[in-house]
Design a protein around this motif. Structure first.
Motif, PDB file in Angstrom:
ATOM      1  N   LYS A 266       0.462 -10.833   0.420  1.00 55.26           N
ATOM      2  CA  LYS A 266       1.572 -10.432   1.286  1.00 55.26           C
ATOM      3  C   LYS A 266       1.730  -8.923   1.311  1.00 55.26           C
ATOM      4  O   LYS A 266       1.922  -8.307   2.372  1.00 55.26           O
ATOM      5  CB  LYS A 266       2.868 -11.089   0.814  1.00 55.26           C
ATOM      6  CG  LYS A 266       2.986 -12.564   1.164  1.00 55.26           C
ATOM      7  CD  LYS A 266       4.363 -13.105   0.779  1.00 55.26           C
ATOM      8  CE  LYS A 266       4.515 -14.553   1.204  1.00 55.26           C
ATOM      9  NZ  LYS A 266       5.839 -15.098   0.826  1.00 55.26           N
ATOM     10  N   ILE A 267       1.660  -8.305   0.133  1.00 52.02           N
ATOM     11  CA  ILE A 267       1.777  -6.843   0.061  1.00 52.02           C
ATOM     12  C   ILE A 267       0.616  -6.185   0.801  1.00 52.02           C
ATOM     13  O   ILE A 267       0.785  -5.174   1.482  1.00 52.02           O
ATOM     14  CB  ILE A 267       1.829  -6.379  -1.406  1.00 52.02           C
ATOM     15  CG1 ILE A 267       3.168  -6.792  -2.024  1.00 52.02           C
ATOM     16  CG2 ILE A 267       1.644  -4.870  -1.515  1.00 52.02           C
ATOM     17  CD1 ILE A 267       3.294  -6.495  -3.500  1.00 52.02           C
ATOM     18  N   SER A 268      -0.557  -6.779   0.702  1.00 49.20           N
ATOM     19  CA  SER A 268      -1.703  -6.273   1.455  1.00 49.20           C
ATOM     20  C   SER A 268      -1.405  -6.294   2.947  1.00 49.20           C
ATOM     21  O   SER A 268      -1.713  -5.348   3.677  1.00 49.20           O
ATOM     22  CB  SER A 268      -2.949  -7.118   1.156  1.00 49.20           C
ATOM     23  OG  SER A 268      -4.056  -6.664   1.914  1.00 49.20           O
ATOM     24  N   GLY A 269      -0.782  -7.391   3.419  1.00 50.87           N
ATOM     25  CA  GLY A 269      -0.416  -7.490   4.829  1.00 50.87           C
ATOM     26  C   GLY A 269       0.548  -6.393   5.233  1.00 50.87           C
ATOM     27  O   GLY A 269       0.426  -5.798   6.314  1.00 50.87           O
ATOM     28  N   VAL A 270       1.520  -6.086   4.364  1.00 55.45           N
ATOM     29  CA  VAL A 270       2.483  -5.016   4.645  1.00 55.45           C
ATOM     30  C   VAL A 270       1.767  -3.662   4.725  1.00 55.45           C
ATOM     31  O   VAL A 270       2.008  -2.876   5.655  1.00 55.45           O
ATOM     32  CB  VAL A 270       3.581  -4.967   3.558  1.00 55.45           C
ATOM     33  CG1 VAL A 270       4.474  -3.739   3.764  1.00 55.45           C
ATOM     34  CG2 VAL A 270       4.419  -6.235   3.584  1.00 55.45           C
ATOM     35  N   LEU A 271       0.890  -3.394   3.770  1.00 59.14           N
ATOM     36  CA  LEU A 271       0.168  -2.116   3.760  1.00 59.14           C
ATOM     37  C   LEU A 271      -0.686  -1.959   5.012  1.00 59.14           C
ATOM     38  O   LEU A 271      -0.734  -0.874   5.623  1.00 59.14           O
ATOM     39  CB  LEU A 271      -0.697  -2.007   2.504  1.00 59.14           C
ATOM     40  CG  LEU A 271       0.039  -2.001   1.157  1.00 59.14           C
ATOM     41  CD1 LEU A 271      -0.950  -1.866   0.009  1.00 59.14           C
ATOM     42  CD2 LEU A 271       1.077  -0.893   1.100  1.00 59.14           C
ATOM     43  N   HIS A 272      -1.370  -3.022   5.402  1.00 63.12           N
ATOM     44  CA  HIS A 272      -2.178  -2.971   6.614  1.00 63.12           C
ATOM     45  C   HIS A 272      -1.306  -2.724   7.842  1.00 63.12           C
ATOM     46  O   HIS A 272      -1.664  -1.935   8.726  1.00 63.12           O
ATOM     47  CB  HIS A 272      -2.971  -4.275   6.789  1.00 63.12           C
ATOM     48  CG  HIS A 272      -4.244  -4.323   5.991  1.00 63.12           C
ATOM     49  ND1 HIS A 272      -4.267  -4.607   4.654  1.00 63.12           N
ATOM     50  CD2 HIS A 272      -5.534  -4.114   6.354  1.00 63.12           C
ATOM     51  CE1 HIS A 272      -5.523  -4.590   4.226  1.00 63.12           C
ATOM     52  NE2 HIS A 272      -6.311  -4.289   5.235  1.00 63.12           N
ATOM     53  N   ASN A 273      -0.168  -3.388   7.910  1.00 62.92           N
ATOM     54  CA  ASN A 273       0.734  -3.200   9.049  1.00 62.92           C
ATOM     55  C   ASN A 273       1.218  -1.757   9.135  1.00 62.92           C
ATOM     56  O   ASN A 273       1.272  -1.171  10.220  1.00 62.92           O
ATOM     57  CB  ASN A 273       1.945  -4.139   8.926  1.00 62.92           C
ATOM     58  CG  ASN A 273       1.584  -5.593   9.202  1.00 62.92           C
ATOM     59  OD1 ASN A 273       0.529  -5.889   9.768  1.00 62.92           O
ATOM     60  ND2 ASN A 273       2.450  -6.507   8.807  1.00 62.92           N
ATOM     61  N   ARG A 274       1.557  -1.177   8.005  1.00 59.70           N
ATOM     62  CA  ARG A 274       2.048   0.201   8.001  1.00 59.70           C
ATOM     63  C   ARG A 274       0.945   1.172   8.419  1.00 59.70           C
ATOM     64  O   ARG A 274       1.183   2.128   9.171  1.00 59.70           O
ATOM     65  CB  ARG A 274       2.609   0.557   6.624  1.00 59.70           C
ATOM     66  CG  ARG A 274       3.862  -0.233   6.257  1.00 59.70           C
ATOM     67  CD  ARG A 274       4.402   0.166   4.884  1.00 59.70           C
ATOM     68  NE  ARG A 274       5.027   1.482   4.909  1.00 59.70           N
ATOM     69  CZ  ARG A 274       6.293   1.718   5.222  1.00 59.70           C
ATOM     70  NH1 ARG A 274       7.091   0.704   5.543  1.00 59.70           N
ATOM     71  NH2 ARG A 274       6.780   2.939   5.193  1.00 59.70           N
TER      72      ARG A 274
END
Length: 383
Positions: A266-274
């Motif tokens: 999930k955190i990976s998804g957030v980092l990619h989105n940012r």
């Protein structure tokens, strides 16, 4: 008048019939040729596979001693077996074990022979029937800074910590390692990098046949393990928009932020989105690394630290890893969970809360910030 017109029609009809016969013959022979070619290729492929799976020489039972270094990738293992004449092709070995989903190859010294089939060799390497027991065994936990890993190496091997750090930062030695390992590039020698091998020393258990292995042997065992793990994601790496150095950097951030496997993705998804939106990553572990001290809480003053590692001050992915990530964190970078979240907040109890807007994130931050303040006070009192 009708007779003169009818004769040409007959001639035309006969010509068309003749042409049709010729076309049918051409198509027939083309189909036959295609079938023969496919058949030949199929038989050739079958014979090649059979040859690659069968023993190199069923009657040659002479034992060949083979050493599989710690952290060897399937590419490395295949190359070693091919060089010793135990298998037909190292490349075939690599693709075959991937197709069969074979894992768990053990490092060590083996007694193999050319009378063994490929499947028998694979089973031997998986069962780990080595000729010797390790003299030294130690484990490096996930998420440590290189300085902490260097301390473990020094303590376990008996080497001086200064000698370990000197080797880890020796430019000539590092350049030799770059030439030896695909996972290493000139990115590790960029100006501003604190420690070139930060994030590349894989956290795992290590077995050594010597009680006091050289510093170089330990470093290279750890790099080999990193190369083996990263090599498992060859296709995903090719599809990624990021370099291996950037992937390990993101993985190191995830390792420091997440406590559970679910949160890593999930955190990976957030980092990619940012990153895709051109937003700063703004993650606290990069601030602690920029300062050079482990921080219980990050203050506003801390976020102003002028360092290429500080994601509150500089956009994009930091200049390099901030810790040694485990395999789960590396995979999380390559398989981020698709989500609309742009923010996350880790509570004192380890729970991670996600939000899509800054307003939601700020409300969460204000609601649970006192947990960290109280936790810090309790720790200070207990000391």
């Amino acid at each position: 008048m009708s007779d003169s017109n009818e004769k040409p029609r007959n001639i035309i009809f006969e010509e068309r019939v003749s042409q049709a016969k010729v076309v049918r013959k051409i198509v027939f022979f083309c189909v036959i040729a295609l079938v023969l070619i496919v058949g030949i290729l199929g038989i050739s492929g079958f014979l090649y596979v059979q040859g690659a799976l069968n023993p190199m020489d069923e009657e040659d039972t002479e034992v060949i001693e083979v050493t599989i270094p710690i952290g060897s990738s399937t590419t490395k293992i295949g190359s070693i077996l091919e060089e010793e004449g135990l298998i037909q092709s190292g490349t075939f070995f690599r693709y075959y074990v991937r197709y069969q989903n074979e894992t768990g190859f053990q490092a060590g010294d083996y007694g193999l022979s050319r009378s063994m089939s490929l499947d028998e060799i694979i089973e031997e390497l998986k069962e780990g029937r080595v000729l010797e027991e390790p003299e030294l065994v130690f484990t490096v936990p996930e998420g440590l800074w290189l300085e902490d890993i260097a301390s473990i190496i020094a303590e376990e091997t008996g080497h001086d910590i200064d000698a370990v750090m000197e080797t880890l930062n020796d430019r000539e030695y590092l350049e030799g390692l770059i030439a030896q390992y695909h996972v290493l590039t000139d990115d590790i020698l960029q100006e501003g990098i604190r420690y070139p091998l930060e994030g590349y020393l894989f956290p795992a258990r290590y077995d050594f046949m010597e009680a006091e292995p050289s510093i170089e042997a330990v470093i290279e065992a750890m790099l080999s393990r990193t190369e083996a793990v990263v090599g498992q994601y060859e296709e995903l790496l090719e599809q990624s928009d990021y370099t291996i150095h950037e992937i390990l950097t993101l993985a190191s951030i995830i390792e420091r932020e997440a406590q559970t496997s679910e949160d890593r993705y999930k955190i990976s998804g957030v980092l990619h989105n940012r990153l895709q939106r051109g937003m700063m990553l703004q993650v606290d572990p990069t601030v602690a690394y920029a300062i050079g001290e482990h921080r219980y809480m990050t203050t506003y003053a801390d976020t102003r630290e002028d360092s290429p590692y500080n994601t509150y001050r500089y956009e994009g992915i930091p200049i390099g890893p901030i810790a040694s990530p485990g395999q789960d964190s590396i995979e999380a970078v390559l398989r981020p969970e698709e989500t609309n979240y742009l923010f996350f907040y880790a509570r004192f109890n380890g729970e991670v809360l996600y939000s899509e807007t800054y307003e939601e994130h700020n409300a969460i931050h204000q609601r649970y910030r006192d947990e960290w303040v109280e936790g810090q006070q309790q720790e200070e009192e207990s000391e």
